[in-house]
Design a protein around this motif. Sequence first.
Motif, PDB file in Angstrom:
ATOM      1  N   GLU A  91       0.825  -1.209   0.000  1.00  0.00           N
ATOM      2  CA  GLU A  91       0.000   0.000   0.000  1.00  0.00           C
ATOM      3  C   GLU A  91       0.862   1.264   0.000  1.00  0.00           C
ATOM      4  O   GLU A  91       0.591   2.216  -0.742  1.00  0.00           O
ATOM      5  CB  GLU A  91      -0.922  -0.013   1.224  1.00  0.00           C
ATOM      6  N   LEU A  95       1.352   4.209  -2.991  1.00  0.00           N
ATOM      7  CA  LEU A  95       1.236   5.629  -2.659  1.00  0.00           C
ATOM      8  C   LEU A  95       2.498   6.377  -3.102  1.00  0.00           C
ATOM      9  O   LEU A  95       2.423   7.408  -3.783  1.00  0.00           O
ATOM     10  CB  LEU A  95       1.058   5.731  -1.142  1.00  0.00           C
ATOM     11  N   LYS A 321       1.410   2.774   8.016  1.00  0.00           N
ATOM     12  CA  LYS A 321       0.560   3.041   6.849  1.00  0.00           C
ATOM     13  C   LYS A 321      -0.602   3.958   7.239  1.00  0.00           C
ATOM     14  O   LYS A 321      -0.910   4.917   6.553  1.00  0.00           O
ATOM     15  CB  LYS A 321       0.011   1.730   6.282  1.00  0.00           C
ATOM     16  N   MET A 325      -1.278   7.605   5.641  1.00  0.00           N
ATOM     17  CA  MET A 325      -2.501   7.885   4.887  1.00  0.00           C
ATOM     18  C   MET A 325      -3.321   8.986   5.566  1.00  0.00           C
ATOM     19  O   MET A 325      -3.829   9.880   4.895  1.00  0.00           O
ATOM     20  CB  MET A 325      -3.314   6.607   4.712  1.00  0.00           C
ATOM     21  N   LEU A 330      -5.710  11.432   3.286  1.00  0.00           N
ATOM     22  CA  LEU A 330      -6.667  10.587   2.566  1.00  0.00           C
ATOM     23  C   LEU A 330      -7.926  10.381   3.400  1.00  0.00           C
ATOM     24  O   LEU A 330      -7.897  10.472   4.622  1.00  0.00           O
ATOM     25  CB  LEU A 330      -6.046   9.216   2.243  1.00  0.00           C
ATOM     26  N   GLN A 332     -10.610   8.787   5.536  1.00  0.00           N
ATOM     27  CA  GLN A 332     -10.564   7.655   6.468  1.00  0.00           C
ATOM     28  C   GLN A 332     -11.979   7.199   6.776  1.00  0.00           C
ATOM     29  O   GLN A 332     -12.857   8.021   6.994  1.00  0.00           O
ATOM     30  CB  GLN A 332      -9.875   8.071   7.768  1.00  0.00           C
TER      31      GLN A 332
ATOM     32  N   MET B  44      -7.048   6.241  -4.865  1.00  0.00           N
ATOM     33  CA  MET B  44      -5.636   5.930  -5.136  1.00  0.00           C
ATOM     34  C   MET B  44      -5.307   6.271  -6.595  1.00  0.00           C
ATOM     35  O   MET B  44      -4.246   6.816  -6.888  1.00  0.00           O
ATOM     36  CB  MET B  44      -5.350   4.454  -4.865  1.00  0.00           C
ATOM     37  N   SER B  84      -8.638   3.163  -1.471  1.00  0.00           N
ATOM     38  CA  SER B  84      -7.475   3.220  -0.571  1.00  0.00           C
ATOM     39  C   SER B  84      -7.662   2.365   0.677  1.00  0.00           C
ATOM     40  O   SER B  84      -6.715   2.163   1.434  1.00  0.00           O
ATOM     41  CB  SER B  84      -7.193   4.661  -0.149  1.00  0.00           C
TER      42      SER B  84
END
Lengths: 333, 333
Positions: A91, A95, A321, A325, A330, A332, B44, B84
């Motif tokens: 992952e 990214l 990770k 993120m 990003l 969540q 992503m 993601s």
Amino acid sequence: MTKPIILTGDRTTGPLHFGHYAGSLRSRLAFQDSHEQFLLLADMQALTDNAHNVGKVRSSVIEVALDYLAVGIDPERTSICLQSQLPALAELSMLYLNLVTVARLERNPTIKDEIRARGFGRDIPAGFLCYPVAQAADITAFRATIVPVGEDQAPLIEQTNEIVRRVNALAGRTLLQEAEAIIPRAGRLPGVDGRAKMSKSAGNAIPLSASPDDISAAVRAMFTDPDHLRVADPGKVEGNVVFTYLDAFDDDHDAVAELKARYRRGGLGDTTVKRRLEEILQALIAPIRTRRAELANDRDHVTDVIRRGTLKAREITERTKRDVMEGLGLFQL
Amino acid sequence: MTKPIILTGDRTTGPLHFGHYAGSLRSRLAFQDSHEQFLLLADMQALTDNAHNVGKVRSSVIEVALDYLAVGIDPERTSICLQSQLPALAELSMLYLNLVTVARLERNPTIKDEIRARGFGRDIPAGFLCYPVAQAADITAFRATIVPVGEDQAPLIEQTNEIVRRVNALAGRTLLQEAEAIIPRAGRLPGVDGRAKMSKSAGNAIPLSASPDDISAAVRAMFTDPDHLRVADPGKVEGNVVFTYLDAFDDDHDAVAELKARYRRGGLGDTTVKRRLEEILQALIAPIRTRRAELANDRDHVTDVIRRGTLKAREITERTKRDVMEGLGLFQL
């Protein structure tokens, strides 16, 4: 006080050899107390140029773990973990691939050399071109700040730290630490034939599982000074593999210095020097071989060691990770 | 009888517009009963060329999900999931990257066009070059056999199926099914300015959240036939955006055919045709706008819809990943 984290490991493409022992395994034994050490069985990285040979990559997972345990890696102090079972590494790789240009990957000197060495040309697998990014994911996921590398691999740590700085800049705060490359003092052990790199595929390596006869044969065939024809002649120590190995494995440095002096003056035969080296290598490998053979009979134990190490690695890598993120912003759930 | 699996979705780079409605959203409504449908919120993939703008990518997750729900996507029948948060997609991507050469990725016509369109040159992010592989991971992870794509995206499905065949060949059995691209009959809706592609960044799109005034203004400014200066003159229907939109949104096809004939003969003014189009667009968007506004007040509900869809997606994608890794012969713990 938490110990600094060190990440190292091996591509699972075959059992390890004396080159690994001199170059990395010995120093890993030393790191077991001073550092929180993770050894990564890098099967995903092995696939970047072995996708056609998954069988070799799979069977080498146990072989390499056996080598680790046989030389004295202690699973209570060092976590041995399997790359393909750590989703966070993939992952983070995906990214980070967005933070690096194709041109930058193609400029990487390590990659350039390896593309040349493997004769890939433009038919290089995409995974191979991208592996420095995957390596950055490995290093940062473990929050490793110390990464032992071969001297030709320093550019990979540079690439990692570029990504670290990019991530931190995007997040507006320090999510990740830069890592420091340490290059083992010992340097790279040459092949028994005198070529710079010992490797199984070149047929110039002594595996850690070598039998006493294998070791005798390898030392007998070892490259010395081709111009040293008679015992009485002066001989060259530089580029003489027997002396390079003595430097790497003989703890009696004074005795080695004395042998070198005699060899240079003349009057010391290859046979005598080789006999000393063989004794040292046989003594070094005997307990490793015994231990390896015992462990090889208990594969369940070895698998369990990898399983426990991987679970521990999963905790830390999953946490990183999530931090990255979330930190980058990003969504969540 | 299990229904065939269809995977589609959108990059989360902004709210959706009429172009999405005509090109894909409408057909997704039709698929809800006949297929097991997954809609991927592709954050992503959005990052492959928006790594510098994670904020936009994050906020668009909810915006796009709102658009889905507002047009009538029913989370009981269609799973809306967040890319993601599906680790298996990254893991399969990293695996597949080893099965594709850099040269093959660079030959991909879709990628070539997009590199040109974005002016990337050699400074293309590695993630962008690799996104066809990530898309293959998406499609295969969901075991989707039907993939609706724009007409310029058919090469991406070709790339996916090449990887499927490579995986099956390496495994020596059929681990994965090839997917079939379906290209929506409607084709691509032009921008209000007559340019081929409606896009938010080009400023020629009508978002699904447009107010009545926005719609009026957009229709008023809409590109028609620049040579159709007086009502009495004959006008051109081809390339006339108003008629293209009538074809896309007016269900009374006979009436549209009749209008086209009159416009071609002369005697039908742009204002009259635009008035009809505006009525249709206002009627189409009114319930979507109302529903969207209601849902926008309950973000927790929307997040919960994404969470449930993602959990369902995680099950199927994790299972596929395990099947592929085991099937290829990677070491299993």
